[in-house]
Design a protein around this motif. Sequence first.
Motif, PDB file in Angstrom:
ATOM      1  N   ASN A 110       0.828  -1.207   0.000  1.00  0.00           N
ATOM      2  CA  ASN A 110       0.000   0.000   0.000  1.00  0.00           C
ATOM      3  C   ASN A 110       0.863   1.258   0.000  1.00  0.00           C
ATOM      4  O   ASN A 110       0.601   2.225   0.730  1.00  0.00           O
ATOM      5  CB  ASN A 110      -0.947   0.020   1.205  1.00  0.00           C
ATOM      6  N   ALA A 111       1.900   1.253  -0.821  1.00  0.00           N
ATOM      7  CA  ALA A 111       2.838   2.375  -0.869  1.00  0.00           C
ATOM      8  C   ALA A 111       2.152   3.639  -1.367  1.00  0.00           C
ATOM      9  O   ALA A 111       1.352   3.606  -2.312  1.00  0.00           O
ATOM     10  CB  ALA A 111       4.010   2.044  -1.777  1.00  0.00           C
ATOM     11  N   LEU A 112       2.489   4.760  -0.746  1.00  0.00           N
ATOM     12  CA  LEU A 112       2.071   6.057  -1.267  1.00  0.00           C
ATOM     13  C   LEU A 112       2.913   6.392  -2.486  1.00  0.00           C
ATOM     14  O   LEU A 112       2.385   6.777  -3.537  1.00  0.00           O
ATOM     15  CB  LEU A 112       2.222   7.128  -0.186  1.00  0.00           C
ATOM     16  N   GLN A 113       4.243   6.250  -2.352  1.00  0.00           N
ATOM     17  CA  GLN A 113       5.151   6.450  -3.483  1.00  0.00           C
ATOM     18  C   GLN A 113       5.593   5.066  -3.962  1.00  0.00           C
ATOM     19  O   GLN A 113       6.401   4.397  -3.324  1.00  0.00           O
ATOM     20  CB  GLN A 113       6.362   7.283  -3.068  1.00  0.00           C
ATOM     21  N   VAL A 114       5.041   4.662  -5.085  1.00  0.00           N
ATOM     22  CA  VAL A 114       5.284   3.317  -5.612  1.00  0.00           C
ATOM     23  C   VAL A 114       6.706   3.195  -6.146  1.00  0.00           C
ATOM     24  O   VAL A 114       7.384   2.182  -5.955  1.00  0.00           O
ATOM     25  CB  VAL A 114       4.262   2.988  -6.716  1.00  0.00           C
ATOM     26  N   SER A 115       7.152   4.214  -6.818  1.00  0.00           N
ATOM     27  CA  SER A 115       8.508   4.326  -7.342  1.00  0.00           C
ATOM     28  C   SER A 115       8.786   5.821  -7.462  1.00  0.00           C
ATOM     29  O   SER A 115       7.864   6.635  -7.306  1.00  0.00           O
ATOM     30  CB  SER A 115       8.627   3.623  -8.706  1.00  0.00           C
ATOM     31  N   PRO A 116      10.034   6.225  -7.690  1.00  0.00           N
ATOM     32  CA  PRO A 116      10.333   7.660  -7.700  1.00  0.00           C
ATOM     33  C   PRO A 116       9.402   8.459  -8.615  1.00  0.00           C
ATOM     34  O   PRO A 116       9.319   8.206  -9.820  1.00  0.00           O
ATOM     35  CB  PRO A 116      11.775   7.714  -8.200  1.00  0.00           C
ATOM     36  N   GLY A 117       8.665   9.382  -8.026  1.00  0.00           N
ATOM     37  CA  GLY A 117       7.776  10.245  -8.794  1.00  0.00           C
ATOM     38  C   GLY A 117       6.452   9.616  -9.196  1.00  0.00           C
ATOM     39  O   GLY A 117       5.635  10.273  -9.842  1.00  0.00           O
ATOM     40  N   ARG A 118       6.203   8.371  -8.787  1.00  0.00           N
ATOM     41  CA  ARG A 118       4.937   7.711  -9.136  1.00  0.00           C
ATOM     42  C   ARG A 118       4.175   7.401  -7.847  1.00  0.00           C
ATOM     43  O   ARG A 118       4.681   6.692  -6.978  1.00  0.00           O
ATOM     44  CB  ARG A 118       5.192   6.426  -9.927  1.00  0.00           C
ATOM     45  N   PHE A 119       2.966   7.953  -7.764  1.00  0.00           N
ATOM     46  CA  PHE A 119       2.188   7.882  -6.534  1.00  0.00           C
ATOM     47  C   PHE A 119       0.872   7.141  -6.764  1.00  0.00           C
ATOM     48  O   PHE A 119       0.293   7.199  -7.851  1.00  0.00           O
ATOM     49  CB  PHE A 119       1.908   9.289  -6.000  1.00  0.00           C
ATOM     50  N   ASP A 120       0.405   6.472  -5.734  1.00  0.00           N
ATOM     51  CA  ASP A 120      -0.856   5.728  -5.796  1.00  0.00           C
ATOM     52  C   ASP A 120      -1.971   6.647  -5.310  1.00  0.00           C
ATOM     53  O   ASP A 120      -2.042   6.976  -4.114  1.00  0.00           O
ATOM     54  CB  ASP A 120      -0.752   4.479  -4.913  1.00  0.00           C
ATOM     55  N   PHE A 187      13.867  12.906  -3.578  1.00  0.00           N
ATOM     56  CA  PHE A 187      13.205  13.336  -2.354  1.00  0.00           C
ATOM     57  C   PHE A 187      12.576  14.716  -2.519  1.00  0.00           C
ATOM     58  O   PHE A 187      11.473  14.969  -2.011  1.00  0.00           O
ATOM     59  CB  PHE A 187      14.190  13.330  -1.188  1.00  0.00           C
ATOM     60  N   LYS A 188      13.237  15.599  -3.227  1.00  0.00           N
ATOM     61  CA  LYS A 188      12.647  16.921  -3.469  1.00  0.00           C
ATOM     62  C   LYS A 188      11.351  16.801  -4.265  1.00  0.00           C
ATOM     63  O   LYS A 188      10.376  17.521  -4.011  1.00  0.00           O
ATOM     64  CB  LYS A 188      13.643  17.821  -4.215  1.00  0.00           C
ATOM     65  N   ASN A 189      11.323  15.907  -5.222  1.00  0.00           N
ATOM     66  CA  ASN A 189      10.102  15.693  -5.987  1.00  0.00           C
ATOM     67  C   ASN A 189       8.982  15.202  -5.077  1.00  0.00           C
ATOM     68  O   ASN A 189       7.819  15.615  -5.194  1.00  0.00           O
ATOM     69  CB  ASN A 189      10.338  14.690  -7.110  1.00  0.00           C
ATOM     70  N   TYR A 190       9.345  14.302  -4.161  1.00  0.00           N
ATOM     71  CA  TYR A 190       8.360  13.817  -3.196  1.00  0.00           C
ATOM     72  C   TYR A 190       7.834  14.949  -2.327  1.00  0.00           C
ATOM     73  O   TYR A 190       6.624  15.085  -2.108  1.00  0.00           O
ATOM     74  CB  TYR A 190       8.972  12.720  -2.322  1.00  0.00           C
TER      75      TYR A 190
END
Length: 449
Positions: A110-120, A187-190
């Motif tokens: 249930n990741a919020l950030q699935v991969s760098p810059g990709r969000f669920d 991390f800045k993108n996050y």
Amino acid sequence: MDVFLSERITKKGLLYPIIGLVVCMTVINISFGGFGTHDKESQKRFVRTEGTQFIINGEPFYVNGWNSYWLLTQSVEERNMIRITAMFESAIAMGLTVCRTWAFNDGAYNALQVSPGRFDERVFKGLDRVIVEAQRHGIKLLLSLSNDWSDFGGKIQYAKWAKEAGLNPNTNSNDSFFFDPYIRGYFKNYLKTIITRRNHLTGIEYRDDPTIFAWELMNEPRCESDPSGRTLQHWIEEMASYVKTIDKKHLLTVGLEGFYGPSSPHKFKFNPTEDSKNLGSDFIPNSEVADIDFTSVHIYPDMWLPANKSLPEKKRFVSNWVISHIKDGEQVLKKPVLFTEFGLSAKRNSISYSQRDEFYKHIFDLIYNSALQKGAGAGSFIWQLFVDGMDEFSDEFGVVPKKRPSLYWLLKVQSCRLAKVSHVEKWEWFPSLFRSEKDSVWRAAEVYC
């Protein structure tokens, strides 16, 4: 056309534009608080700092808070929101005001950030619900944005992503999170994504929502590969500055444990162990960063001190630890100090519940005494609270408050005491609650609360 009808048409012709103008002005007034007053009122609801104090609505604000790291993971399934509601209801019954919780889940279930810059989006909607539910109960949220530990991804997951992408050989070290330019970009993108997130339920961006008490860059950052502390110091300066370019309304903290590093050799005597100075964090310079609004400290004598230490020895360590950091806030940093995690294990060294209560009360007294003197000790957050049916989220520190009546009352009494110091109106009806000091205060509070 008769004269009567002509007069009606003429009046309507004048009346409709007037009605339209009145309706338009009413909508604007409701939506924006009457030509500028809404923004001012909204600003009052954000917590800010004045010297070593938190201020809200023009009054000092002392925090009696708690940790429930699990809110995000539970919010993903709407059927689990009942647990979050139950937690908030339990908290307000004890007068708790701020919940510290994770606003990250990197690459895990249930990741919020699935991969760098990709969000669920499904998970993001869960976090939206947490914020709305907190606001509904009058709770503010201290949102932590990453983890030094592997739980829920954290810096280890970021390093893994960079390594898998073949971006930099330095990713062989998990501490590359702090110095690798690609990972810092991740991390800045996050940070930008979450801070500018528009809540799907309210339409409000997180950076504009006063329900959020503050942002925390990272839970317990350490950079042991550089014990000088310079690597972590540069990361804090860079990330804090970046957050402030996006969000100038919310407060920001680092998430430190409070260990004294190379810049403060005269403070080493307060560290729990000799090795504490070599963990790559350094409380004073880390907290002095201009864009850091307040500092944080954790308290875990069970985890840090030798196993043979008695409860009185642990309490002596805690007194020195807490008072030292409060003095730092007052004399050096000129900022509030929050003790954002504290706990005493229920499993180690056969510590009884009554001894745990004694330990918690000791911390509460230290915070309250600082508040009475308008000092930098601005509050504390117990680790951790949860509700029935969540044993899998517990640890040796976890508590269901209603199952521990003595701790429930300790938390409630502390809320009463701090609310009175903060001049919170809803506690004013306790007519003689705070006329006496020390232990008699607790007895009085138990009667009136």
